[in-house]
Enzyme design. Structure first.
Site, mmCIF file in Angstrom:
data_model
loop_
_atom_site.group_PDB
_atom_site.id
_atom_site.type_symbol
_atom_site.label_atom_id
_atom_site.label_comp_id
_atom_site.label_asym_id
_atom_site.label_seq_id
_atom_site.Cartn_x
_atom_site.Cartn_y
_atom_site.Cartn_z
ATOM 1 N N ASP A 138 -0.940 10.345 -6.016
ATOM 2 C CA ASP A 138 0.401 9.767 -5.991
ATOM 3 C C ASP A 138 1.089 10.010 -4.653
ATOM 4 O O ASP A 138 1.015 11.101 -4.098
ATOM 5 C CB ASP A 138 1.250 10.387 -7.105
ATOM 6 C CG ASP A 138 2.686 9.900 -7.072
ATOM 7 O OD1 ASP A 138 2.878 8.671 -7.000
ATOM 8 O OD2 ASP A 138 3.604 10.733 -7.106
ATOM 9 N N HIS A 155 -2.030 -3.081 -6.909
ATOM 10 C CA HIS A 155 -0.709 -2.450 -6.852
ATOM 11 C C HIS A 155 -0.250 -2.192 -5.419
ATOM 12 O O HIS A 155 0.926 -2.396 -5.091
ATOM 13 C CB HIS A 155 -0.727 -1.148 -7.645
ATOM 14 C CG HIS A 155 0.579 -0.425 -7.637
ATOM 15 N ND1 HIS A 155 1.737 -0.977 -8.133
ATOM 16 C CD2 HIS A 155 0.917 0.813 -7.176
ATOM 17 C CE1 HIS A 155 2.734 -0.117 -7.980
ATOM 18 N NE2 HIS A 155 2.271 0.966 -7.403
#
Length: 331
Positions: free
Chosen positions: A166, A239
């Site tokens: 992340d 994404h």
């Protein structure tokens, strides 16, 4: 790099709006009681002061636990507290986004639209998060009620719950304030930040069924190494393709954190996304791209709600606590 404002004013006292996901995390949406505006404003001013005292005390009591807290106010909350006063230029009510061609690809309006106040508390130990939240509750219980409370955690190796690292593209170091803090374009609110807090639920069975190769195409990165895939190896709606926001050929950035939460016995697992930015329009542009380009994540995920909040600098919080805001002429 494209600087997002003509002149960046770096506040010496921003709230905790930078990448520090924490081991234990709590997100809280609150709504003011809306029964007595003057009394609730006074109570909020007390909370603005008391909350910072609580933070200072806990950072002495639990020095190694890296407590971080952000407190934000929505457009509806701001207008209720400070009717007629100046507001941050880009603070608006987020009402959701829908793809006209594929209505199921959406970020719908939900309970986020009813939120006035937002808390983002994180630390290394759950006990610290609990103690801060409980002391906050004693302060806000007389003027606000909880709309949603979500407990998150740090997943293995700092990965999102879907298994990918992340925040790889987050701006860091001296670049971070340029993207995280309001600058000279809105000097009254310089040092503040726009927080977008959004709750997702994932169909983890559907995600796992894709297999590693297709998951990597969906995200646009290798899962193990975190290396970005070549463009031709990505899905067209990967994404890291759809979430980019380009202005005049330059990518604009935000400070983003994807915090996992789960009730695994019942099969409910999701991501609480929090993005901090000096301009809400950048975050909104990213969200708009994700919906219009049918981001792969939205094919196995459901967005429950989301709202934008303004996170005042600590200096402005002090003004609010002292009754010095609003000041000057009303809009």
């Amino acid at each position: 790099m494209k600087v997002p404002t003509m002149e960046v004013i770096m506040s010496a006292h921003p709230q905790d709006v930078y990448k520090d996901a924490g081991e234990c995390v709590l997100f809280v949406y609150l709504r003011f009681n809306r029964q007595d505006q003057a009394a609730e404003l006074d109570a909020f001013r007390d909370f603005a002061d008391t909350s910072q005292a609580i933070n200072r005390s806990m950072n002495i009591r639990a020095q190694g636990d890296d407590l971080r807290v952000s407190i934000g106010v929505s457009r509806n909350g701001w207008d209720y507290l400070f009717p007629g006063a100046a507001r941050p230029q880009e603070l608006e009510e987020f009402k959701g986004l829908v793809n006209a061609e594929t209505p199921s690809i959406a970020m719908p309006e939900g309970i986020g639209a009813d939120a006035d106040l937002f808390l983002h508390i994180r630390a290394k130990r759950e006990a610290v998060v609990y103690e801060v939240a409980e002391q906050y509750r004693l302060s806000f219980k007389d003027f606000a009620r909880v709309v949603d409370e979500t407990h998150g955690f740090r997943y293995l190796e700092g990965r999102a719950i879907i298994g990918f690292i992340d925040g790889t593209e987050n701006p860091t170091g001296i670049d971070a304030p340029m993207w995280a803090e309001v600058g000279s374009e809105d000097p009254q609110f310089a040092g503040g930040s726009y927080a977008f807090a959004q709750k997702w639920i994932h169909d983890m069975d559907a995600w796992r069924s894709l297999g590693t190769h297709e998951q990597e195409r969906a995200i646009g990165r290798e899962q193990f190494t975190d290396l970005e895939l070549d463009d031709e190896a990505k899905a067209p709606n990967a994404h890291n393709v759809t979430s980019k926001f380009i202005i005049d050929g330059e990518e604009n950035k935000i400070i983003r954190m994807n915090v996992p939460f789960s009730d695994p016995a019942s099969g409910i697992t999701g991501t609480y996304f929090i993005g901090y930015a000096g301009r809400w329009s950048v975050t909104k542009g990213m969200l708009t791209n994700m919906v219009s380009k049918k981001d792969y994540l939205l094919t196995f995920s459901k967005v429950l709600f989301g709202q934008v909040f303004f996170v005042p600098s600590l200096d402005l919080l002090d003004e609010i606590a002292g009754g010095d805001f609003p000041s000057g002429e009303a809009e």
